[in-house]
Design a protein around this motif. Structure first.
Motif, PDB file in Angstrom:
ATOM      1  N   ALA A  27       0.832  -1.204   0.000  1.00 65.56           N
ATOM      2  CA  ALA A  27       0.000   0.000   0.000  1.00 65.56           C
ATOM      3  C   ALA A  27       0.865   1.251   0.000  1.00 65.56           C
ATOM      4  O   ALA A  27       0.550   2.247  -0.671  1.00 65.56           O
ATOM      5  CB  ALA A  27      -0.930  -0.010   1.208  1.00 65.56           C
ATOM      6  N   LEU A  28       1.981   1.187   0.730  1.00 64.66           N
ATOM      7  CA  LEU A  28       2.898   2.327   0.777  1.00 64.66           C
ATOM      8  C   LEU A  28       3.519   2.567  -0.599  1.00 64.66           C
ATOM      9  O   LEU A  28       3.638   3.717  -1.041  1.00 64.66           O
ATOM     10  CB  LEU A  28       3.995   2.071   1.811  1.00 64.66           C
ATOM     11  N   VAL A  29       3.883   1.490  -1.285  1.00 65.98           N
ATOM     12  CA  VAL A  29       4.451   1.623  -2.630  1.00 65.98           C
ATOM     13  C   VAL A  29       3.442   2.266  -3.577  1.00 65.98           C
ATOM     14  O   VAL A  29       3.780   3.165  -4.359  1.00 65.98           O
ATOM     15  CB  VAL A  29       4.895   0.245  -3.167  1.00 65.98           C
ATOM     16  N   LEU A  30       2.200   1.817  -3.510  1.00 67.75           N
ATOM     17  CA  LEU A  30       1.169   2.370  -4.392  1.00 67.75           C
ATOM     18  C   LEU A  30       0.891   3.839  -4.079  1.00 67.75           C
ATOM     19  O   LEU A  30       0.613   4.633  -4.978  1.00 67.75           O
ATOM     20  CB  LEU A  30      -0.108   1.540  -4.267  1.00 67.75           C
ATOM     21  N   ASP A  31       0.974   4.212  -2.802  1.00 56.52           N
ATOM     22  CA  ASP A  31       0.767   5.618  -2.433  1.00 56.52           C
ATOM     23  C   ASP A  31       1.845   6.513  -3.031  1.00 56.52           C
ATOM     24  O   ASP A  31       1.593   7.684  -3.348  1.00 56.52           O
ATOM     25  CB  ASP A  31       0.762   5.773  -0.912  1.00 56.52           C
ATOM     26  N   LEU A  32       3.045   5.973  -3.209  1.00 56.63           N
ATOM     27  CA  LEU A  32       4.158   6.749  -3.743  1.00 56.63           C
ATOM     28  C   LEU A  32       4.191   6.747  -5.275  1.00 56.63           C
ATOM     29  O   LEU A  32       4.926   7.523  -5.876  1.00 56.63           O
ATOM     30  CB  LEU A  32       5.489   6.190  -3.219  1.00 56.63           C
ATOM     31  N   ALA A  33       3.397   5.868  -5.887  1.00 55.14           N
ATOM     32  CA  ALA A  33       3.386   5.776  -7.351  1.00 55.14           C
ATOM     33  C   ALA A  33       2.661   6.974  -7.961  1.00 55.14           C
ATOM     34  O   ALA A  33       1.683   7.477  -7.402  1.00 55.14           O
ATOM     35  CB  ALA A  33       2.700   4.487  -7.785  1.00 55.14           C
ATOM     36  N   PRO A  34       3.118   7.453  -9.117  1.00 51.03           N
ATOM     37  CA  PRO A  34       2.420   8.539  -9.817  1.00 51.03           C
ATOM     38  C   PRO A  34       0.984   8.127 -10.118  1.00 51.03           C
ATOM     39  O   PRO A  34       0.719   6.962 -10.450  1.00 51.03           O
ATOM     40  CB  PRO A  34       3.235   8.715 -11.104  1.00 51.03           C
TER      41      PRO A  34
ATOM     42  N   ASP B 157      -0.978   8.563 -12.610  1.00 51.20           N
ATOM     43  CA  ASP B 157      -1.261   8.017 -13.931  1.00 51.20           C
ATOM     44  C   ASP B 157      -0.615   6.649 -14.164  1.00 51.20           C
ATOM     45  O   ASP B 157      -0.818   6.029 -15.202  1.00 51.20           O
ATOM     46  CB  ASP B 157      -0.796   9.002 -15.023  1.00 51.20           C
ATOM     47  N   GLN B 158       0.189   6.169 -13.198  1.00 51.72           N
ATOM     48  CA  GLN B 158       0.832   4.860 -13.336  1.00 51.72           C
ATOM     49  C   GLN B 158       0.399   3.890 -12.235  1.00 51.72           C
ATOM     50  O   GLN B 158       0.978   2.814 -12.086  1.00 51.72           O
ATOM     51  CB  GLN B 158       2.362   5.014 -13.318  1.00 51.72           C
ATOM     52  N   ARG B 159      -0.629   4.284 -11.484  1.00 50.61           N
ATOM     53  CA  ARG B 159      -1.067   3.447 -10.363  1.00 50.61           C
ATOM     54  C   ARG B 159      -1.484   2.048 -10.807  1.00 50.61           C
ATOM     55  O   ARG B 159      -1.126   1.044 -10.178  1.00 50.61           O
ATOM     56  CB  ARG B 159      -2.239   4.152  -9.652  1.00 50.61           C
ATOM     57  N   ASP B 160      -2.228   1.966 -11.914  1.00 49.04           N
ATOM     58  CA  ASP B 160      -2.660   0.655 -12.400  1.00 49.04           C
ATOM     59  C   ASP B 160      -1.476  -0.207 -12.819  1.00 49.04           C
ATOM     60  O   ASP B 160      -1.457  -1.423 -12.589  1.00 49.04           O
ATOM     61  CB  ASP B 160      -3.618   0.815 -13.582  1.00 49.04           C
ATOM     62  N   ARG B 161      -0.479   0.428 -13.431  1.00 50.77           N
ATOM     63  CA  ARG B 161       0.721  -0.306 -13.849  1.00 50.77           C
ATOM     64  C   ARG B 161       1.464  -0.871 -12.643  1.00 50.77           C
ATOM     65  O   ARG B 161       1.894  -2.024 -12.648  1.00 50.77           O
ATOM     66  CB  ARG B 161       1.634   0.617 -14.642  1.00 50.77           C
ATOM     67  N   TYR B 162       1.590  -0.058 -11.594  1.00 48.97           N
ATOM     68  CA  TYR B 162       2.268  -0.513 -10.380  1.00 48.97           C
ATOM     69  C   TYR B 162       1.471  -1.648  -9.724  1.00 48.97           C
ATOM     70  O   TYR B 162       2.048  -2.627  -9.236  1.00 48.97           O
ATOM     71  CB  TYR B 162       2.418   0.649  -9.395  1.00 48.97           C
ATOM     72  N   THR B 163       0.164  -1.501  -9.705  1.00 53.62           N
ATOM     73  CA  THR B 163      -0.679  -2.535  -9.100  1.00 53.62           C
ATOM     74  C   THR B 163      -0.491  -3.872  -9.814  1.00 53.62           C
ATOM     75  O   THR B 163      -0.360  -4.928  -9.174  1.00 53.62           O
ATOM     76  CB  THR B 163      -2.157  -2.123  -9.151  1.00 53.62           C
ATOM     77  N   GLY B 164      -0.471  -3.833 -11.153  1.00 52.24           N
ATOM     78  CA  GLY B 164      -0.279  -5.046 -11.936  1.00 52.24           C
ATOM     79  C   GLY B 164       1.089  -5.658 -11.704  1.00 52.24           C
ATOM     80  O   GLY B 164       1.222  -6.889 -11.594  1.00 52.24           O
TER      81      GLY B 164
END
Length: 234
Positions: free
Chosen positions: A46-53, A55-62
């Protein structure tokens, strides 16, 4: 440098890697449901996703989902350790690799037969060689080139894979050490490196002996120890 895992009392196999490799905690990436470890992993992701841009959140999630899937897949296939490697090839480019260790239960057989059989039965295995490890223990090595199919956004590419097979003294377990890399031009270097790694594999704790050697307490009175594994990547 001695990794903390070398002193883990639950360890079942020991080996040394050259510089440029770092371990991936596959157990932590595939925790048991409902455990404290799973809670900690979820918090970290969750911390990693909070730091993700945004517009790239879905990419990080995948990507994170794929990492967890791969960790679970490796564990289901008996992989107990995984490391990522980064070295420099002869042409100065970076050469990345993945190194895994699996420990498999097998039916008892003489160690030499087990080593030869494991390499020769591997699908598409090539360049099969028999190794003699310290103490006269047998092992085998083989490598092959695999063409990976094209995936969404990733073109087809060649993959080099090298496998070591080291029977345990009990005769009922087999250590399988595998290195994979898309740096196919460095295959000779990787094969040489894997042969070096093979000579460090042990199924008993080698640390007391290593520490005695460092202190100069070897049986023959010398203070020398086996040369460190050196990567051929500079």
């Amino acid at each position: 440098m001695i990794d903390d895992t070398a002193r883990d009392p639950s360890s079942k196999i020991w080996y040394a890697l050259p510089a440029g490799f770092f371990g991936i905690p596959i157990d932590a990436l595939d925790p048991e449901p409902g455990t404290e470890q799973e809670t900690r992993l979820e918090q970290a992701l969750a911390l990693v996703l909070d730091l993700a841009p945004e517009d790239q959140r879905d990419r990080y999630t995948g990507a994170l989902r794929d990492v967890r899937f791969m960790a679970a897949q490796m564990r289901s296939e008996g992989v107990i350790a995984c490391s990522l490697g980064m070295h420099y090839a002869d042409d100065g480019s970076s050469a990345s690799s993945v190194f895994t260790v699996a420990l498999r239960d097998i039916d008892w057989a003489p160690a030499k037969i087990t080593a030869v059989r494991a390499a020769s039965l591997r699908e598409s295995g090539e360049n099969v060689g028999l190794l003699t490890l310290p103490g006269g223990r047998p092992a085998s090595i083989c490598d092959t080139m695999i063409t990976m199919p094209a995936l969404a956004g990733i073109p087809s590419q060649d993959l080099y894979q090298c496998n070591l097979y080291v029977p345990a003294p009990s005769g009922t377990q087999l250590g399988v050490l595998t290195l994979s890399s898309t740096a196919v031009g460095s295959r000779k270097h990787y094969r040489d490196m894997m042969e070096g790694i093979a000579h460090t594999v042990s199924f008993y704790d080698p640390m007391p002996e290593i520490e005695r050697a460092v202190r100069g307490d070897t049986a023959d009175g010398t203070s020398s120890i086996a040369d460190d594994i050196a990567s051929d990547f500079g």
